[in-house]
Motif scaffolding. Structure first.
Motif, short mmCIF file in Angstrom:
data_model
loop_
_atom_site.label_atom_id
_atom_site.label_comp_id
_atom_site.label_asym_id
_atom_site.label_seq_id
_atom_site.Cartn_x
_atom_site.Cartn_y
_atom_site.Cartn_z
N LYS A 1 41.82 -4.13 21.44
CA LYS A 1 40.98 -3.90 22.61
C LYS A 1 40.50 -5.23 23.19
CE LYS A 1 37.04 -1.15 24.02
NZ LYS A 1 35.93 -0.29 23.58
N TYR A 2 40.11 -6.16 22.33
CA TYR A 2 39.66 -7.48 22.78
C TYR A 2 40.78 -8.22 23.51
CZ TYR A 2 38.24 -12.35 22.61
OH TYR A 2 37.94 -13.64 22.95
N LEU A 3 42.00 -8.17 22.97
CA LEU A 3 43.14 -8.84 23.61
C LEU A 3 43.47 -8.22 24.96
CD1 LEU A 3 45.46 -9.43 20.52
CD2 LEU A 3 44.21 -11.15 21.83
N HIS A 4 43.34 -6.88 25.06
CA HIS A 4 43.55 -6.22 26.36
C HIS A 4 42.52 -6.70 27.38
CE1 HIS A 4 46.86 -3.48 25.82
NE2 HIS A 4 46.36 -3.01 24.66
N THR A 5 41.26 -6.79 26.94
CA THR A 5 40.19 -7.26 27.82
C THR A 5 40.44 -8.70 28.25
OG1 THR A 5 38.67 -5.85 26.59
CG2 THR A 5 37.68 -7.48 28.02
N LEU A 6 40.85 -9.54 27.30
CA LEU A 6 41.13 -10.94 27.59
C LEU A 6 42.29 -11.07 28.58
CD1 LEU A 6 40.39 -13.87 26.88
CD2 LEU A 6 42.08 -13.78 25.07
N ALA A 7 43.32 -10.24 28.40
CA ALA A 7 44.47 -10.27 29.33
C ALA A 7 44.04 -9.86 30.73
CB ALA A 7 45.57 -9.35 28.82
N GLY A 8 43.18 -8.82 30.80
CA GLY A 8 42.66 -8.38 32.11
C GLY A 8 41.85 -9.46 32.78
N PHE A 9 41.02 -10.18 31.99
CA PHE A 9 40.21 -11.27 32.53
C PHE A 9 41.12 -12.39 33.07
CE2 PHE A 9 37.85 -15.27 31.78
CZ PHE A 9 36.81 -15.05 32.68
N CYS A 10 42.17 -12.71 32.33
CA CYS A 10 43.11 -13.77 32.77
C CYS A 10 43.81 -13.36 34.07
CB CYS A 10 44.14 -14.04 31.68
SG CYS A 10 43.45 -14.89 30.25
N VAL A 11 44.18 -12.09 34.17
CA VAL A 11 44.84 -11.61 35.40
C VAL A 11 43.87 -11.68 36.57
CG1 VAL A 11 45.78 -9.55 36.51
CG2 VAL A 11 46.54 -10.17 34.22
N THR A 12 42.59 -11.34 36.34
CA THR A 12 41.58 -11.42 37.41
C THR A 12 41.40 -12.85 37.90
OG1 THR A 12 40.44 -9.55 36.38
CG2 THR A 12 39.20 -10.82 37.98
N ILE A 13 41.34 -13.79 36.95
CA ILE A 13 41.20 -15.21 37.33
C ILE A 13 42.41 -15.67 38.13
CG2 ILE A 13 41.15 -17.56 36.40
CD1 ILE A 13 39.35 -16.52 34.17
N LYS A 14 43.59 -15.26 37.69
CA LYS A 14 44.83 -15.64 38.38
C LYS A 14 44.83 -15.11 39.81
CE LYS A 14 49.75 -14.70 38.28
NZ LYS A 14 50.81 -13.92 37.65
N ASN A 15 44.46 -13.83 39.99
CA ASN A 15 44.42 -13.23 41.33
C ASN A 15 43.39 -13.91 42.22
OD1 ASN A 15 46.45 -11.46 40.66
ND2 ASN A 15 45.06 -9.81 40.05
N THR A 16 42.24 -14.25 41.64
CA THR A 16 41.19 -14.95 42.40
C THR A 16 41.68 -16.31 42.89
OG1 THR A 16 39.52 -13.85 41.03
CG2 THR A 16 38.79 -15.74 42.34
N LEU A 17 42.34 -17.03 42.01
CA LEU A 17 42.88 -18.36 42.39
C LEU A 17 43.93 -18.23 43.49
CD1 LEU A 17 43.16 -20.07 38.89
CD2 LEU A 17 41.56 -20.63 40.72
#
Length: 196
Positions: A171-187
């Motif tokens: 669950k933590y890794l899924h959350t971390l992956a989602g956070f990374c995707v959000t940062i990528k989209n924001t950039l």
């Protein structure tokens, strides 16, 4: 001026008139190469006559220190007339043969250059290119095959590790992956706004 000098000056000027006739025929033979270009035509013709005047005066200067008399001009005219009457046909034929011989030699040397130097270089280049492409394709195919061979056990190990991980960690890794995707989209969005 002595009589001998005068006769010598006349003989030299007659020879100069013969030379002048030959030079004029030579210029006329190559006229088609520059006739249509007006500026080049004027430049060549003016340069030609200045050069001929310099040559004739230089010859005259060597004989009688450049003293001009009426018989000097008549001698040049006589030499030119003698050339037109006696030597023009012979000179024009010799000139044409020399031009044809020169052109044949140029074509021969160009052909030799093409056969002995240019074609071997092109052939070597083609062979080297084919060898490089062949080696590159073999290396690429080998690299792809090696990556596939290496990737299969790595993939199996990752699957096994994923199954062994506790649910909280997954669950933590899924959350971390989602956070990374959000940062990528924001950039990406910021970069698009900056480009506008």
């Amino acid at each position: 001026m002595t009589l001998t000098t005068q006769f010598l000056a006349m003989a030299v000027m007659i020879a100069g008139g013969i030379y002048l006739g030959a030079a004029m025929d030579t210029l006329k033979r190559f006229e088609k190469l520059y006739r249509k270009r007006t500026l080049m035509n004027y430049t060549i013709v003016i340069s030609f006559w200045l050069l001929q005047a310099f040559i004739l005066f230089f010859l005259l200067y060597q004989v009688n220190y450049g003293e001009l008399r009426l018989y000097i001009f008549l001698s040049v005219l006589c030499g030119y007339a003698a050339y037109r009457a006696l030597f023009q046909g012979i000179y024009v034929r010799i000139l044409e043969r020399m031009i044809h011989m020169t052109m044949a030699m140029v074509r021969f040397f160009l052909r030799c250059f093409e056969i002995l130097i240019l074609k071997p270089i092109i052939w070597l280049w083609n062979v080297a290119s084919a060898i490089v492409l062949w080696v590159s394709s073999i290396l690429l195919a080998g690299s792809i095959l090696m990556l596939r061979v290496i990737w299969w056990p790595v993939r199996q190990m990752l699957r096994l590790l994923w199954k062994l991980l506790p649910k909280n960690m997954k669950k933590y890794l899924h959350t971390l992956a989602g956070f990374c995707v959000t940062i990528k989209n924001t950039l990406i969005n910021l970069s698009d706004l900056w480009k506008r």
